[in-house]
Scaffold this active site. Structure first.
Site, PDB file in Angstrom:
ATOM      1  N   HIS A 164       9.514  71.077  -5.158  1.00  0.00           N
ATOM      2  CA  HIS A 164       8.941  71.481  -3.866  1.00  0.00           C
ATOM      3  C   HIS A 164       9.005  73.000  -3.657  1.00  0.00           C
ATOM      4  CE1 HIS A 164       7.625  68.124  -1.438  1.00  0.00           C
ATOM      5  NE2 HIS A 164       8.756  67.464  -1.552  1.00  0.00           N
TER       6      HIS A 164
ATOM      7  N   THR B 266      12.722  66.484   1.047  1.00  0.00           N
ATOM      8  CA  THR B 266      11.591  66.316   0.146  1.00  0.00           C
ATOM      9  C   THR B 266      10.768  65.114   0.607  1.00  0.00           C
ATOM     10  OG1 THR B 266      12.726  64.755  -1.317  1.00  0.00           O
ATOM     11  CG2 THR B 266      12.959  67.088  -1.833  1.00  0.00           C
ATOM     12  N   CYS B 267       9.620  64.905  -0.044  1.00  0.00           N
ATOM     13  CA  CYS B 267       8.733  63.823   0.360  1.00  0.00           C
ATOM     14  C   CYS B 267       8.906  62.575  -0.494  1.00  0.00           C
ATOM     15  CB  CYS B 267       7.287  64.292   0.271  1.00  0.00           C
ATOM     16  SG  CYS B 267       7.030  65.746   1.280  1.00  0.00           S
ATOM     17  N   LEU B 268      10.035  62.441  -1.170  1.00  0.00           N
ATOM     18  CA  LEU B 268      10.267  61.250  -1.986  1.00  0.00           C
ATOM     19  C   LEU B 268      11.165  60.273  -1.244  1.00  0.00           C
ATOM     20  CD1 LEU B 268      10.913  62.707  -5.547  1.00  0.00           C
ATOM     21  CD2 LEU B 268       8.838  61.639  -4.647  1.00  0.00           C
TER      22      LEU B 268
END
Ligand SMILES: *Cc1c(COP(=O)(O)O)cnc(C)c1O
Length: 473
Positions: free
Chosen positions: A445, A403-405
């Site tokens: 997502h 994920t982009c976290l």
């Protein structure tokens, strides 16, 4: 004592489990990873059966009449409700959804316990209609139950009164001392509409002394209630039987050795926020010890106090029934080199390993299952077992999510792997059925929810598998 590895990072090996080992050694997990194309959980319901049977054995050995409700919130899989029903146990539910699931998988209404604060009116109506035992948390809730029970029903509403633990006065659950007296009087006034079966509590923490003490207090309350003409013949001591994930030496050594440099980004966790991954007494062993404990101001054991008062003991274990009942499998998607360690990215998120969402980390070491890396960059580069093996965990790596976290890490800790992790390898987090798997999962997502696979070894040399029916919802 294996304290740390050649790289200096502490390890925390999970206790050995033959069923999990047999699956890791066979070829089924890579096939399933290929079939699902993402992370998945596998469930070992035979372990649930074993855990449940040992609780009943502990009760029988102590000569205590008891009944076990599986606390359903610990895992959403249908198979555990099915097993509870098949083995004559009940299920502890706290929502209409959980109640519907339990009924739909064979648990009888009268074998349900309904807990939770300020229960939804629809949940209360269903609970009364199905003859479930309702753990009443507040006076207004008791009034709501009584109103429903008077609504032309022939069947009385069954209730326990949940007690605010005197040692945890800040708890938001349960009735305080003065409220209990009022509640008992209202139960008396309600007459045949209501069957007041006793009292309940659920304590946080795992100490035996406070549990035995509060249980004895509830038995006293049963005597008071009986003097008022109420039935009061049961007490529930809630859940909270501990699970031991690792051995005593490893746990002690880990806590002593760990320091910020053992974590990606020097992240720190307070030791006290970790689950106690080793417990000298766990599951049925903890129940046996509890029953053998002398409550404060009593000269007999809790078992004897229960027998003398002819009070039935109810339990609501979640985690303890799920010990060794499942694990979680991710595939490594990428490997990034950092100074002295690696960052692995797996094909799922920390939502499928819930501990991070409580400001803590799931510590039992995940197992690396090497695979031929054909589908990835170095295609054709066969990863022979033993090829990259080095003694003492020379390949530390932390595990991040796809994920982009920044904060979405499955494991901040630098896990000391015995071989070099590569894209395509599987990473198996052991013993995740209790609370880790699905309490927080979402399709963040637009990633699909990981399916749950039920493994069945019964009378066969190789395991069979099927999807747990619940997995799509
Ligand atoms: C969560 C909960 C349980 C289960 O607790 P475990 O620690 O999983 O055994 C039992 N009863 C109540 C009321 C709960 O809230």
């Amino acid at each position: 004592m294996a304290v740390t590895t050649v790289t200096g990072h502490p390890v925390l090996p999970a206790l050995p489990d033959p069923a999990t080992e047999a699956l890791l050694a066979g070829g089924l997990l890579p096939e399933l990873a290929h079939a699902f194309g993402g992370p998945f959980h596998f469930l070992l319901p035979d372990a649930f059966d074993t855990n449940l049977r040992s609780l009943y054995e502990a009760l029988a050995t102590a000569g205590v009449d008891g009944f076990v409700y599986f606390a359903k919130k610990a895992n959403k899989a249908a198979v555990f409700a099915e097993r509870a029903a098949a083995l004559g146990a009940g299920v502890d539910v706290a929502s209409v959804g959980e109640l519907r699931e339990a009924l739909g998988h064979g648990v009888r209404g009268e074998d349900l316990m309904v807990t939770g604060p300020a229960k939804d009116p629809h949940l209360l109506r269903l609970a009364v209609q199905h003859g479930a035992l309702i753990a009443v948390d507040a006076l207004d809730e008791l009034d709501a139950v009584i109103t429903r029970a008077f609504g032309g029903r022939t069947r009385p509403a069954r209730v326990l009164l949940r007690v605010l633990p005197p040692l945890q006065p800040d708890s938001r659950f349960g009735l305080a001392e003065e409220e209990l007296a009022t509640a008992m009087d209202r139960c008396v006034t309600a007459g045949d509409a209501l069957r007041m079966e006793g009292f309940s509590f659920h304590l946080s923490g795992y100490a035996l002394g406070p549990r035995a003490g509060l249980a004895a207090r509830l038995i006293d309350l049963c005597r008071t209630a009986r003097a008022k003409g109420l039935q009061a013949h049961r007490i529930s001591i809630g859940g909270g039987l501990p699970v031991s994930y690792t051995d005593a030496d490893s746990w002690r050594a880990f806590l002593e050795a760990q320091r910020p440099a053992d974590y990606h980004a020097e992240k720190t966790f307070r030791s006290g926020d970790f689950y106690p991954y080793h417990s000298p007494l766990a599951g049925a062993g903890a129940l046996t010890a509890l029953l053998a404990t002398r409550p404060e101001n009593s000269d007999t054991t809790l078992a004897q106090v229960l027998r003398n008062a002819q009070v039935q003991l109810l339990l609501e274990p979640g985690r303890a029934l799920l010990d060794r009942a499942g694990a979680t499998v991710f595939t490594i998607q990428g490997v990034k080199e950092r100074d002295g360690y690696r960052l692995l990215t797996v094909d799922g998120t920390s939502l499928s390993l819930s501990e991070q969402w409580f400001g803590s980390e799931y510590l039992p070491d995940p197992r690396l299952i090497p695979q031929p890396s054909m589908d990835f960059e170095n295609s054709g580069d066969l990863h022979e077992p033993g090829e990259c093996e080095a003694p003492g965990g020379a390949f530390p790596a932390s595990v991040g999510a796809a994920t982009c976290l920044e904060s979405d890490m499955l494991t901040w800790r630098k896990i000391a792997f015995p071989r070099r992790p590569r894209a395509g390898d599987l990473l198996v987090y052991p013993n995740t059925a209790g609370y880790q798997m699905d309490s927080n999962e979402s399709s963040f997502h637009d990633l699909p929810l990981p399916p749950k696979v039920v493994i069945d070894w019964t009378d066969r040399p190789r395991p069979r598998w099927r999807l747990d029916r619940h997995f799509t919802s």
